[in-house]
Scaffold this motif. Structure first.
Motif, short mmCIF file in Angstrom:
data_model
loop_
_atom_site.label_atom_id
_atom_site.label_comp_id
_atom_site.label_asym_id
_atom_site.label_seq_id
_atom_site.Cartn_x
_atom_site.Cartn_y
_atom_site.Cartn_z
N LEU A 122 0.85 -1.19 0.00
CA LEU A 122 0.00 0.00 0.00
C LEU A 122 0.88 1.24 0.00
N LEU A 123 0.47 2.24 -0.72
CA LEU A 123 1.15 3.52 -0.70
C LEU A 123 0.38 4.41 0.27
N THR A 124 1.07 5.00 1.24
CA THR A 124 0.41 5.83 2.25
C THR A 124 0.72 7.29 2.00
N ARG A 125 -0.26 8.14 2.34
CA ARG A 125 -0.08 9.59 2.25
C ARG A 125 -0.82 10.22 3.42
N ALA A 126 -0.12 11.06 4.18
CA ALA A 126 -0.72 11.77 5.31
C ALA A 126 -1.28 13.10 4.81
N CYS A 127 -2.48 13.46 5.29
CA CYS A 127 -3.13 14.70 4.87
C CYS A 127 -3.66 15.46 6.07
N VAL A 128 -3.78 16.77 5.90
CA VAL A 128 -4.39 17.63 6.90
C VAL A 128 -5.32 18.59 6.16
N ARG A 149 -8.27 18.78 10.59
CA ARG A 149 -8.60 17.35 10.52
C ARG A 149 -7.40 16.61 9.94
N PHE A 150 -6.90 15.62 10.69
CA PHE A 150 -5.81 14.77 10.24
C PHE A 150 -6.40 13.47 9.72
N TYR A 151 -5.89 12.97 8.60
CA TYR A 151 -6.33 11.69 8.07
C TYR A 151 -5.27 11.14 7.13
N GLY A 152 -5.47 9.94 6.64
CA GLY A 152 -4.53 9.34 5.71
C GLY A 152 -5.23 8.83 4.48
N ILE A 153 -4.46 8.60 3.44
CA ILE A 153 -4.96 7.99 2.22
C ILE A 153 -4.09 6.78 1.93
N VAL A 173 -3.08 6.82 12.65
CA VAL A 173 -3.18 8.22 12.24
C VAL A 173 -2.86 9.05 13.48
N SER A 174 -1.95 10.01 13.33
CA SER A 174 -1.63 10.87 14.46
C SER A 174 -1.47 12.31 13.98
N GLY A 175 -1.62 13.23 14.92
CA GLY A 175 -1.47 14.64 14.60
C GLY A 175 -1.04 15.42 15.82
N THR A 176 -0.37 16.54 15.57
CA THR A 176 0.06 17.42 16.66
C THR A 176 -0.08 18.87 16.23
N VAL A 177 -0.35 19.71 17.20
CA VAL A 177 -0.26 21.15 17.01
C VAL A 177 1.07 21.51 17.65
N VAL A 178 2.03 21.97 16.84
CA VAL A 178 3.37 22.24 17.34
C VAL A 178 3.29 23.20 18.53
N GLY A 179 3.85 22.76 19.66
CA GLY A 179 3.83 23.55 20.88
C GLY A 179 2.57 23.35 21.71
N SER A 196 -9.84 9.93 11.06
CA SER A 196 -10.18 11.34 11.16
C SER A 196 -9.97 11.79 12.60
N ILE A 197 -8.97 12.63 12.79
CA ILE A 197 -8.75 13.27 14.09
C ILE A 197 -9.04 14.74 13.87
#
Length: 144
Positions: free
Chosen positions: A46-52, A60-64, A81-87, A109-110
């Motif tokens: 599978l080819l993965t791609r992270a999106c926001v 909204r964070f998600y992947g394809i 699937v993970s996400g952060t707001v820097v700081g 979906s985060i």
């Protein structure tokens, strides 16, 4: 409402011209979500791609996941699937298991909020025992 904004911009422009100042355009609000996807993860089954996706200060964070073999048979695949707001405070990752069909599949979906001007980062990876890792990452600025 638009006509009031147009009148305000015109009045400000006329006032600036009368005083010899440079006119500044009024900021415009985004018309819809801004989607940013990072580069694909390591090639594999599978080819993965992270999106926001950013709409105002909502993120909204998600992947394809995209199949890479023409003979792909639909199957359940685990992801992270993970996400952060820097700081900002940590956001708990999610680990969905999704039925992946041939082609592309949106995964997870985060949703969170982030201050205007902040940077957000996300990652998306295959989390399936026996499969090679394929992690992708993305970063974007919340420009409100």
């Amino acid at each position: 409402m638009k006509s009031l904004a147009a009148v305000a911009v015109a009045a400000a422009t006329l006032a600036a011209l009368a005083t010899g100042q440079e006119a500044v355009a009024a900021p415009t609000a985004p018309t819809g979500p801004v989607i940013t996807c990072g580069t694909p993860g390591a090639p594999g089954t599978l080819l993965t791609r992270a999106c926001v996706e950013v709409t105002g200060n909502q993120v909204r964070f998600y992947g394809i996941a995209a199949t890479t073999h023409s003979g792909w048979q639909p199957q359940q695949v685990g992801f992270t699937v993970s996400g952060t707001v820097v700081g900002g405070a940590p956001i708990a990752p999610i680990n969905p298991t999704v039925l992946v069909q041939a082609g592309t599949t949106s995964v997870g979906s985060i949703v969170t909020t982030a201050p205007c001007g902040s940077t957000v980062s996300g990652s998306f990876s295959v989390n399936q025992w026996g499969w090679p890792p394929s992690t992708a990452a993305v970063s974007a600025v919340v420009s409100c």
